[in-house]
Write a protein that holds these residues in place. Structure first.
Motif, mmCIF file in Angstrom:
data_model
loop_
_atom_site.group_PDB
_atom_site.id
_atom_site.type_symbol
_atom_site.label_atom_id
_atom_site.label_comp_id
_atom_site.label_asym_id
_atom_site.label_seq_id
_atom_site.Cartn_x
_atom_site.Cartn_y
_atom_site.Cartn_z
ATOM 1 N N THR A 13 0.866 -1.179 0.000
ATOM 2 C CA THR A 13 0.000 0.000 0.000
ATOM 3 C C THR A 13 0.900 1.226 0.000
ATOM 4 N N GLU A 14 0.460 2.247 -0.646
ATOM 5 C CA GLU A 14 1.323 3.418 -0.755
ATOM 6 C C GLU A 14 0.750 4.591 0.015
ATOM 7 N N THR A 15 -0.051 4.298 1.041
ATOM 8 C CA THR A 15 -0.638 5.393 1.814
ATOM 9 C C THR A 15 0.447 6.305 2.360
ATOM 10 N N ALA A 16 1.493 5.686 2.921
ATOM 11 C CA ALA A 16 2.532 6.490 3.551
ATOM 12 C C ALA A 16 3.268 7.346 2.540
ATOM 13 N N ALA A 17 3.308 6.886 1.305
ATOM 14 C CA ALA A 17 4.071 7.623 0.294
ATOM 15 C C ALA A 17 3.492 9.005 0.073
ATOM 16 N N SER A 18 2.193 9.145 0.338
ATOM 17 C CA SER A 18 1.571 10.432 0.053
ATOM 18 C C SER A 18 1.588 11.369 1.258
ATOM 19 N N THR A 19 2.273 10.969 2.345
ATOM 20 C CA THR A 19 2.316 11.838 3.525
ATOM 21 C C THR A 19 3.048 13.133 3.202
ATOM 22 N N THR A 20 2.399 14.267 3.479
ATOM 23 C CA THR A 20 3.066 15.563 3.365
ATOM 24 C C THR A 20 2.714 16.350 4.607
ATOM 25 N N ALA A 21 3.358 17.494 4.762
ATOM 26 C CA ALA A 21 3.069 18.308 5.942
ATOM 27 C C ALA A 21 1.584 18.648 6.008
ATOM 28 N N ASP A 22 0.913 18.709 4.845
ATOM 29 C CA ASP A 22 -0.521 19.065 4.843
ATOM 30 C C ASP A 22 -1.425 17.889 5.160
ATOM 31 N N THR A 23 -0.896 16.679 5.069
ATOM 32 C CA THR A 23 -1.771 15.518 5.265
ATOM 33 C C THR A 23 -1.415 14.746 6.531
#
Ligand code: GLC
Length: 615
Positions: A13-23
């Motif tokens: 799963t790539e949920t963590a890949a999309s982590t940014t300061a805004d999310t």
């Protein structure tokens, strides 16, 4: 053991890949759940890296050795770490400080003997410390018996098949088989002279010319490393740190590559044989930026899917030894975090170094993003996250954090370069460490960081040994400045490193006042700060804890809650990177990386651990 549903395929799963300061996860919601109280030792271990050349010299030859290490092990027990990892001590011509191994089953005489290694392991175990050794599988030394045999045997021989030999391109094969550069600068291929005196084939060396890459498609290579693992397990070691774990398999056909190649530095594929195409002391990308190429599968030398099968085999070897677990830790400069997590799937390695954390700038948003992405990626595969700020390949964090944070991390610092602000760097380094040791998972501490040692930033070039420095004709400084011998006793020869006056690398003047004997028992010293952090961490099992963000978090403040492994304590950790002091809620300040304000607020570049009242 943690029980989760684990993806065993290559698709994570790539949920963590999309982590940014805004999310980032909202305050109060769980980012990471606590480990079970009976989790195995390595899931929250603090592992101290000894660089054997530079830790303690018993025989006075100016170079550290195993008897020196054994004699100083009680210091590590008192520091409060769980394990020691030793950089290579094997027989080696030392063209890359021992990462060029000529015999994996013996100790280099500079460091001692196999008996000394056995004594070191026995003493560590007696003191309750685990021992991790370094394994270097990507390449051997050119003085390894296999490589000598390969040179002697000639093209097409079974001996050459264990390495990556190819015919050259162009008329008479005088051009290298492809355009790959060496990570250390210059070409990644060297042409040999055959036994009859004619110019012959080329061999691949992603690192120095004296470090020929092994061919991991070859069953004898696979079998040999299983045997080496068993050799050291039989001698009682508790695990292996795996050098360049993302490099063993190269893309089929060895295609040309026009991107950057980097590990701690970027190298131009188009640089000439001695790296003359490179800019003087060029700024380096963070490893993350460089290795984004691997994340997209673009680079043919890193992070190829084939590496994972190798580690599945190794895991089986280690598991055949039963409990307690013997572990594998990947040195894999792979990003983003979900690609790195593939190395720590349940049937592969146990840990991987978290270089995204090391590479993050001193910026609250960047650090929170890395922390959350790391935890989520590893949770996806059921692995613990590790945290690291310094090692033998990077500028020490007490100096790095005193540099302009808008610039990329340099590969070494020398006189003439912008010099770090030592006071600022140490203040931030202490705050960064106090943050790191509050995070759930394992942590790595590099020798001397517990003293607040800075990089040697003015070492005369005549001392430099890093092949990077030499292969780039001195254009890139390299890593000698973080490898300087430890100061133990101010005023003693080599500040107590050993009985000799002349350590193999010179110590900067600042080391005398930072020696162990100057800090032991001194309130507020960096050594006592580390001891206090490690003691509380162990006592309350924060390494097994959960993580939520606290509402005090902002663009300039990292505030997190770790509900400890004992389930009874909640620690509020505040790291203030902003200008205004941050006032914590009522609670007991267990430890702080620097003085708080008169009113008990956490000032700039300071971390405080606050124990909140039990609800
Ligand atoms: C790893 C080591 C480094 C060495 C290189 C080649 O990155 O940490 O010191 O130079 O591998 O073995």
């Amino acid at each position: 053991m943690v029980s989760v549903t684990l993806p065993l395929t290559d698709t994570l799963t790539e949920t963590a890949a999309s982590t940014t300061a805004d999310t980032l996860t909202a305050p109060g919601e769980v980012v990471h759940a606590a480990d079970s109280p009976d989790a195995p030792w390595w899931r929250d271990a603090v592992i101290y890296q000894v660089y054997p050349r530079s830790w303690a010299d018993a025989d006075g030859d100016g170079m550290g050795d195993l008897p020196g290490i054994t004699a100083r092990l009680p210091y590590l027990r008192d520091l409060g770490v769980d394990a020691v990892w030793l950089s290579p001590f094997y027989v080696s011509p030392m063209h890359d400080a021992g990462y060029d191994v000529a015999n994996y089953r013996d100790i280099d005489p500079r460091f001692g003997s196999l008996d000394d290694a056995d004594a070191m392991v026995a003493e560590a175990h007696e003191l309750g410390l685990k021992v991790i050794v370094d394994l270097v599988p990507n390449h051997t030394s050119s003085e390894h018996a296999w490589f000598r045999a390969a040179l002697a045997a000639g093209p097409g021989s079974p001996e050459r098949a264990r390495y990556v030999f190819r015919d050259g391109r162009g008329p008479d094969g005088e051009e290298p088989p492809n355009n790959w550069p060496s990570v250390f600068g210059g070409r990644g291929w060297t042409r040999v002279t055959e036994a009859d005196g004619t110019p012959g084939q080329w061999y691949l060396h992603i690192f120095d010319v004296t470090q020929p890459d092994l061919n991991w498609e070859h069953p004898e290579v696979v079998a040999e490393f299983h045997d080496i693992l068993r050799f050291w397990c039989d001698r009682g070691v508790d695990g292996f740190r795996v050098d360049v774990a993302h490099g063993l398999v190269k893309r089929e056909g060895l295609p040309d590559w026009h991107g950057k190649v980097g590990l701690y530095d970027e190298v131009d594929a188009d640089a000439g044989p001695t790296g003359e195409g490179r800019d003087a002391q060029q700024p380096h990308s963070s490893a993350g930026e460089v290795l984004d190429h691997t994340a997209t599968g673009a680079s043919p030398m890193w992070d190829q899917d084939g590496v994972h099968e190798i580690y599945r085999g190794w895991r089986k070897v280690l598991e055949s030894y039963g409990l307690p677990d013997r572990i594998l830790c990947a040195e894999a400069w792979v990003t983003p975090a979900h690609r790195l997590a593939r190395y720590v799937r349940p049937d592969e390695m146990h840990q991987a170094f978290n270089f995204d954390f090391l590479d993050a700038h001193w910026d609250a948003g960047a650090l929170r993003t890395v922390i959350e992405a790391s935890l989520r990626s590893n949770d996806d595969v059921g692995a613990p996250t590790t945290w690291v700020l310094s090692n033998h390949d990077v500028v020490r964090h007490a100096s790095r954090l005193g540099l302009d944070q808008s610039l990329p991390r340099p590969n070494g610092i020398r006189a003439g370069d912008p010099q770090p602000d030592a006071v600022l760097g140490l203040r931030r380094a202490r705050a960064a460490t106090a943050l790191m040791l509050a995070l759930p998972g394992g942590a790595y501490v590099y020798q001397g960081e517990e003293l607040g040692l800075p990089e040697h930033t003015t070492m005369p070039d005549s001392f430099r040994q890093d092949p990077t420095f030499h292969r780039t004709s001195a254009k890139v400084t390299g890593r000698d400045g973080c490898r300087v011998p430890m100061p133990w006793v101010k005023g003693a020869p080599s500040n107590g490193f050993g009985p000799g006056d002349t350590p193999w690398l010179p110590q900067p003047d600042a080391y005398a006042d930072l020696a162990v004997d100057q800090q032991e028992g001194v309130a507020g010293s960096t050594l006592e700060l580390y001891r206090a952090l490690l003691e509380y961490r162990r006592k309350h099992r924060f390494g097994h804890g959960s993580l939520t963000w606290d509402a005090l978090s902002s663009d300039t403040v990292i505030a997190l809650r770790n509900t400890a492994g004992d389930g009874e304590r909640t620690l509020l950790v505040i790291t203030n990177l902003g200008a205004d002091p941050v006032t914590p809620p009522p609670g007991e300040v267990l430890v702080a990386s620097g003085p708080l304000t008169d009113s008990g607020a956490v000032p700039t570049d300071t971390t405080a651990w606050v124990r909140l009242p039990v609800a």
